[in-house]
Motif scaffolding. Structure first.
Motif, PDB file in Angstrom:
ATOM      1  N   ARG A  25       7.208  -0.008   8.354  1.00  0.00           N
ATOM      2  CA  ARG A  25       8.486   0.222   9.029  1.00  0.00           C
ATOM      3  C   ARG A  25       8.594   1.654   9.549  1.00  0.00           C
ATOM      4  O   ARG A  25       9.348   1.917  10.482  1.00  0.00           O
ATOM      5  N   SER A  26       7.831   2.552   8.979  1.00  0.00           N
ATOM      6  CA  SER A  26       7.833   3.946   9.434  1.00  0.00           C
ATOM      7  C   SER A  26       6.807   4.181  10.532  1.00  0.00           C
ATOM      8  O   SER A  26       6.640   5.325  10.977  1.00  0.00           O
ATOM      9  N   GLU A  41       5.723   1.841   4.741  1.00  0.00           N
ATOM     10  CA  GLU A  41       4.847   2.565   5.665  1.00  0.00           C
ATOM     11  C   GLU A  41       4.813   1.873   7.033  1.00  0.00           C
ATOM     12  O   GLU A  41       4.828   2.515   8.084  1.00  0.00           O
ATOM     13  N   ASP A  49      10.763   4.224  -0.151  1.00  0.00           N
ATOM     14  CA  ASP A  49       9.454   4.872  -0.269  1.00  0.00           C
ATOM     15  C   ASP A  49       9.401   5.752  -1.522  1.00  0.00           C
ATOM     16  O   ASP A  49       8.455   5.685  -2.326  1.00  0.00           O
ATOM     17  N   ALA A  93       3.722   9.983   3.569  1.00  0.00           N
ATOM     18  CA  ALA A  93       5.035  10.429   4.007  1.00  0.00           C
ATOM     19  C   ALA A  93       5.123  11.946   4.064  1.00  0.00           C
ATOM     20  O   ALA A  93       6.134  12.496   4.449  1.00  0.00           O
ATOM     21  N   ARG A  98       3.499   3.750  10.304  1.00  0.00           N
ATOM     22  CA  ARG A  98       2.173   4.166   9.824  1.00  0.00           C
ATOM     23  C   ARG A  98       1.386   2.906   9.434  1.00  0.00           C
ATOM     24  O   ARG A  98       1.249   2.560   8.261  1.00  0.00           O
ATOM     25  N   ILE A 145      14.655   3.253   4.405  1.00  0.00           N
ATOM     26  CA  ILE A 145      13.213   3.207   4.155  1.00  0.00           C
ATOM     27  C   ILE A 145      12.742   4.415   3.345  1.00  0.00           C
ATOM     28  O   ILE A 145      11.886   4.295   2.470  1.00  0.00           O
ATOM     29  N   ARG A 146      13.311   5.594   3.615  1.00  0.00           N
ATOM     30  CA  ARG A 146      12.875   6.795   2.893  1.00  0.00           C
ATOM     31  C   ARG A 146      13.156   6.662   1.402  1.00  0.00           C
ATOM     32  O   ARG A 146      12.308   7.007   0.565  1.00  0.00           O
TER      33      ARG A 146
END
Length: 576
Positions: free
Chosen positions: A92-93, A90, A66, A33, A95, A62-63
């Motif tokens: 959902r982001s 990750e 995380d 991140a 990655r 999500i942040r």
């Protein structure tokens, strides 16, 4: 989604955010991140942090999820649940590779956790790594054979790999475990449709609609299934219901257009046909050309210049070229951007127009401000073909080169005596659903066995082995024009086609070329094809005779009928 400085910290410590994770003496945990700041909170246990992280994740925050997972891992680096949730964050982001790594770590720590395997399978499937996804879904099913969702996900992976029978079995087992699983019934219907079992597919879609009447997919799929069967009028209410549920459903608009056009409802059908550029397909939407001029919306053209640009495949450009003479008469000037292989043929056939081959980026001439409007060629029928009566009564709007006509006339004269019949049996674009539209040459025995015919190959692409096999099976010579590239040298191919007595072909650009040249052609296809527009003939190209069947029946009976008609045709030619 970051809390205010004086708000309670989302980590669950009970402190204000500015005094906890949002400020003060912080330690840093590096991750994908980008070095999110994380402060371990002794006041909150890993269990509490994980519960809070899960809530944030489920709320789409999500942040925050995380950050909390990283806090847990600072205290407990081998916490499999935190690794799993961080992997999902990750994913959902966006990655995905990092997600696979973290989920793999969670599975290593807890190899018997079925949900971890399922999560890894979902990520791998999204990355189109279907073989690996299948392994994890199989493991999830092995660990929890009573859980419907795992069998449903395994079915999805089978479906994406083209293993339709295995997919059907997985969906059916998911339904047995959870009869109310609408998505499993819907996807079962899609598999049955691809396996040419329309009645069973319709039943699956009907059950899905009953379970969730507000879900658009089953309504659309039922409409599309009926359309494929040529039941256009029956399909329309399902598609209209899909559009009530999701007004911007591009695929439903387009399939509705196909049904309307195939049922002679041309004005409304052409309007809906405009949605084709918004289609959600695996290959991406149709290409929109980047022209700066405003799109033409049917305004009187008068003394204005219109740019018309080709779209879709070669056969589509040839078919829609039927309307170019109307546009040329309506405007002061018309510029045509077309498939480069057609440029020479179009320039000769439409001498009043300015013809330019398609290039990337477009030729500078097409960006000039003396052009008033632009329009994809498939939009022209909306304004110039509002009814069947607006089609010309004759075809032949393309003109082959006189010198090339003479050359191929001499070549054909050097072949054995008898009517010269060109043949083509497939497209070069093969695989999956497209294969249903075409035949193999070894199915043509009833046609190739007709005596007195001189057969000429019009099949573009490499086909020497097929021609040799036909020679061995049927004892017939299919003559090839030496040195002619039927795929790329379309001006020569047009001249050869125009020199023949008849063309017999699948519904490919070969048949479209013959019809656009005004040559007699027999085309075999499915019933209910939209571009026939519900007419008895083929309005775009009246010289084409249609042979059709439903999508389930074998091709051989239809090819046998063509063979019988060909014998009559030969007899009629010899008598005349």
């Amino acid at each position: 989604m970051t809390p205010g400085r004086n708000a309670p910290c989302p980590c669950g410590s009970g402190k204000k955010y500015k005094q906890c994770c949002g400020g003060g003496d912080r330690r840093w945990a590096q991750g994908s991140a980008g070095g999110a700041s994380v402060l371990p909170q002794p006041a909150a246990s890993p269990v509490q942090l994980l519960a809070l992280a899960s809530r944030h994740f489920n709320m789409g925050q999500i942040r925050e999820a995380d950050m909390l997972c990283r806090q847990i891992l600072l205290q407990q680096p081998r916490n499999a649940d935190a690794l799993n949730l961080l992997g999902l964050a990750e994913y959902r982001s966006g990655r995905h590779e990092k997600a696979v790594e973290l989920l793999g770590q969670a599975i290593h720590l807890m190899p018997e956790n079925a949900f971890f395997h399922n999560n890894q399978g979902n990520v791998l499937q999204e990355m189109r790594r279907f073989d690996q996804a299948e392994q994890h879904f199989r493991k999830a099913v092995e660990l929890r054979p009573d859980f419907a969702e795992f069998r449903y996900n395994l079915g999805n992976t089978f479906q994406k790999q083209g293993a339709m029978e295995a997919a059907c079995e997985s969906y059916q087992r998911a339904i047995a475990l959870k009869p109310g699983h609408m998505q499993a019934r819907n996807n079962l219907g899609l598999c049955l449709r691809s396996m040419e079992q329309p009645d069973q597919a319709a039943e699956a879609f009907s059950q899905a609609m009953k379970l969730e009447p507000a879900d658009v997919d089953a309504w659309f799929n039922m409409g599309n299934l009926l359309r494929e069967q040529g039941r256009l009028e029956e399909a329309i209410p399902y598609l209209e219901q899909a559009l009530k549920l999701v007004p911007g459903h591009a695929n439903a608009h387009f399939i509705l257009a196909v049904c309307l056009l195939g049922g002679k409802e041309l004005p409304r059908g052409w309007k809906e046909y405009g949605w084709r550029f918004e289609l959600k397909e695996s290959t991406g939407p149709l290409e929109k050309r980047p022209f700066p001029q405003p799109a033409w919306k049917g305004e009187p053209l008068g003394d204005r210049t219109l740019l018309v640009w080709g779209e879709q495949g070669l056969g589509d450009e040839l078919m829609f070229a039927n309307v170019l003479p109307d546009a040329i008469r309506a405007a002061r000037h018309v510029v045509v951007e077309c498939e480069p292989r057609l440029a020479e043929l179009f320039a000769r056939s439409f001498p009043e127009a300015e013809v330019i081959g398609r290039a990337y980026p477009p030729q500078p001439r097409l960006l000039q401000n003396d052009i008033d409007f632009h329009a994809p060629i498939g939009d022209l029928p909306r304004w110039f073909r509002p009814a069947l009566e607006s089609f010309p009564g004759q075809g032949g709007y393309l003109s082959a080169a006189p010198g090339k006509l003479a050359h191929w006339g001499r070549w054909l004269a050097g072949l054995p005596r008898g009517p010269k019949v060109g043949i083509a049996w497939r497209s070069m674009m093969r695989g999956g659903y497209r294969d249903l539209h075409y035949t193999e040459l070894d199915q043509w025995g009833d046609i190739l066995g007709v005596p007195g015919i001189v057969f000429v190959n019009l099949q573009y692409g490499e086909c020497r082995e097929e021609l040799e096999e036909a020679r061995r099976l049927f004892g017939v010579e299919i003559h090839e024009a030496s040195g002619l590239n039927l795929k790329d040298d379309l001006d020569e191919a047009a001249a050869l086609t125009a020199s023949l007595d008849l063309v017999i072909s699948a519904g490919t650009s070969v048949c479209a070329m013959a019809g656009a040249l005004g040559k007699p052609a027999w085309m075999y296809t499915f019933s209910g094809v939209w571009d026939r527009l519900g007419a008895d003939n083929y309005p775009w190209m009246p010289s084409i005779r249609i042979y059709e069947k439903d999508r389930i029946s074998a091709w051989e009976p239809l090819l046998a009928q063509i063979g019988t008609d060909l014998r009559e045709w030969v007899r009629g030619n010899s008598e005349s």
